[in-house]
Write a protein that holds these residues in place. Structure first.
Motif, short mmCIF file in Angstrom:
data_model
loop_
_atom_site.label_atom_id
_atom_site.label_comp_id
_atom_site.label_asym_id
_atom_site.label_seq_id
_atom_site.Cartn_x
_atom_site.Cartn_y
_atom_site.Cartn_z
N ARG A 1 22.05 32.94 -20.64
CA ARG A 1 21.73 31.72 -21.43
C ARG A 1 22.15 31.23 -23.53
O ARG A 1 22.47 29.92 -23.10
N GLY A 2 22.77 32.27 -23.89
CA GLY A 2 22.87 31.65 -25.02
C GLY A 2 24.40 31.42 -24.96
O GLY A 2 24.89 31.45 -24.11
N ALA A 3 24.65 30.82 -25.74
CA ALA A 3 26.22 30.43 -26.31
C ALA A 3 27.01 30.74 -26.78
O ALA A 3 28.33 30.60 -26.23
N ALA A 4 26.66 31.84 -27.07
CA ALA A 4 27.67 32.87 -28.09
C ALA A 4 27.20 34.49 -27.81
O ALA A 4 26.84 35.31 -28.13
N PRO A 5 27.22 34.38 -26.27
CA PRO A 5 27.48 36.11 -25.64
C PRO A 5 28.27 37.20 -26.33
O PRO A 5 28.77 36.30 -26.28
N GLY A 6 27.49 38.24 -26.67
CA GLY A 6 28.70 39.64 -26.97
C GLY A 6 28.03 40.11 -25.42
O GLY A 6 27.10 40.85 -25.67
N THR B 1 19.04 37.05 -29.47
CA THR B 1 17.74 38.04 -29.08
C THR B 1 18.38 38.38 -27.40
O THR B 1 19.05 37.30 -26.61
N ILE B 2 17.88 39.50 -27.29
CA ILE B 2 18.65 39.80 -26.23
C ILE B 2 17.33 40.82 -25.93
O ILE B 2 17.17 42.46 -26.64
N GLY B 3 17.80 41.64 -23.98
CA GLY B 3 16.90 42.60 -24.20
C GLY B 3 16.84 42.99 -22.73
O GLY B 3 17.66 42.60 -21.56
N HIS C 1 17.81 30.35 -27.45
CA HIS C 1 19.20 29.46 -26.67
C HIS C 1 20.17 28.73 -27.22
O HIS C 1 21.15 27.92 -26.40
N THR C 2 20.60 28.81 -28.12
CA THR C 2 20.86 27.84 -29.56
C THR C 2 22.83 28.36 -28.97
O THR C 2 22.93 28.88 -28.81
N ASP D 1 21.66 34.96 -26.13
CA ASP D 1 20.38 35.27 -25.69
C ASP D 1 21.08 35.45 -24.71
O ASP D 1 21.30 34.96 -23.64
N THR D 2 20.61 37.25 -24.15
CA THR D 2 21.05 37.70 -22.47
C THR D 2 19.81 38.75 -22.74
O THR D 2 19.48 39.12 -23.04
#
Length: 382
Positions: A48-53, A281-283, A315-316, A321-322
């Motif tokens: 959902r976040g715009a900057a995932p890794g 935030t991940i999990g 989710h900025t 956020d994943t």
């Protein structure tokens, strides 16, 4: 509903969790690994976040071949930290665990990262394959012993050492380069621990110290649903009206009963400098039910509702956020009504896990602990 025996992800039978972290010598980061049984777990993911890794998330699309994963890696280090998954993959391959192909196995190891670069003082003091192997070993029933180990308050083990400039210190059979010859401490933590451990070692949460948190729920029919969150959000984890932890309102009976509403003076005094930053935030959310890949994806998607209840805003553009959804398939496939209950429990469990992450995190100079800022929350508040 009630919490599981440990109120953690390992209440889902068959799951193991390992944490390893480095502090000092420019490091403030770590890695957390979630290991299903050797046959793997059915998995889905929702970003959902715009900057995932991320790594290997496309495999979890229900249209794609692989049904099960053999580990999920959550780690610090931003994109650099994805190298920790290589260490986990090597350990799995050595143990003969993976997707079978001609000549051997290929372990399926999705991974995701938080941004914690430079929080220990050295920008590229990041998790690597060696730290991934340490987290993998810590997940076992008898974690691999490290040389010169000592007990730590969180139930793990510690190793201390110094490397010459540009040199290597050997840890658990591997090599760790330590920038500038600085001293460091590498530790592991209990599988059920929360706080400034593993992937959450250098986490920030809206100006407070963030970390790893975990929670579980046992439904009336005995189904277990659990979550593990690495809380490192750009947004606030507090209720803006009264300074309580937003995720704690979803606690099960007695879970957060020791907390009180902070005094108005403490709430008014809290005014953190919210400089632009990268976070995430991940999990993982998991259940012992038998689910399809699509249902696991839905499980992960609904867990984001819990993330958004515990963090504001979520989710900025600077969060990645994943959440991964796992099913160990130890019990039956659910009917419609049971699956609805599982989804609701997953959202609440993730919100609770975020609250536990912040509540148990260790404060530091640039990021105070929640109870350091709001001491009245642990008793006698208004």
């Amino acid at each position: 509903m009630r919490t599981g025996p440990t109120n953690s992800l390992v209440d889902v039978a068959g799951l193991r969790v390992g944490h390893a972290q480095r502090v000092g010598g420019g490091h403030l980061t770590g890695t957390t690994v979630v290991l299903p049984p050797p046959a793997g777990a059915v998995a889905g993911v929702d970003v959902r976040g715009a900057a995932p890794g991320t790594r290997e998330t496309e495999l979890l699309d229900p249209r794609n071949l692989v049904e099960r994963v053999h580990a999920v890696v959550l780690t610090g280090g931003s994109a650099y930290g994805l190298g920790a998954a290589c260490g986990v993959m090597e350990r799995l391959a050595d143990d003969g665990i993976g997707y079978p192909v001609a000549g051997g196995v290929v372990p399926i190891v999705p991974a995701d990262v938080i941004f914690d670069l430079g929080r220990g003082g050295v920008f590229r003091a990041v998790p690597d394959a060696t730290l991934g192997t340490a987290a993998y070993d810590a997940a076992g029933p008898s974690p691999a012993a490290l040389p010169e180990k000592t007990a730590t308050p969180d139930g793990g083990e510690a190793l201390q050492g110094t490397a010459p400039s540009g040199g290597i210190v050997t840890v658990d059979g591997g090599g760790i380069g330590v920038p500038g010859g600085r001293a460091f401490t590498q530790r592991t933590a209990s599988p059920t621990a929360s706080g400034s451990i593993g992937a959450g070692t250098g986490a920030l949460a809206g100006g407070l110290a963030g970390g790893v948190g975990t929670a579980s729920t046992v439904l009336p029919d005995g189904t277990t649903v659990a979550a593990l969150a690495v809380a490192n959000p750009a947004g606030s984890v507090l209720d803006p009206a009264d300074g309580t932890l937003a995720g704690a309102r979803y606690g099960l009976p007695g879970e957060f009963g020791h907390l009180h509403t902070p005094t108005r003076q403490e709430v008014d005094a809290w005014n953190p400098v919210m400089a632009p930053s990268f976070n995430t935030t991940i999990g993982v959310v998991a259940t012992d039910l038998t689910l399809t890949k699509a249902q696991c994806g839905k499980l992960a998607a609904v867990a984001h509702d819990g993330l958004a209840r515990a963090i504001r805003p979520a989710h900025t553009m600077t969060d990645g956020d994943t959440i991964f959804g796992l099913a160990t398939c130890a019990t039956h496939a659910p009917g419609h009504d049971v699956f609805q209950d599982v989804l609701a429990a997953a959202a609440d469990a993730f919100a609770r896990a975020v609250a536990h992450a912040v509540l148990t995190a260790t404060g530091r100079e640039d990021a105070p602990a929640y109870l350091d800022v709001f001491p009245s929350a642990q008793g006698g508040g208004s």
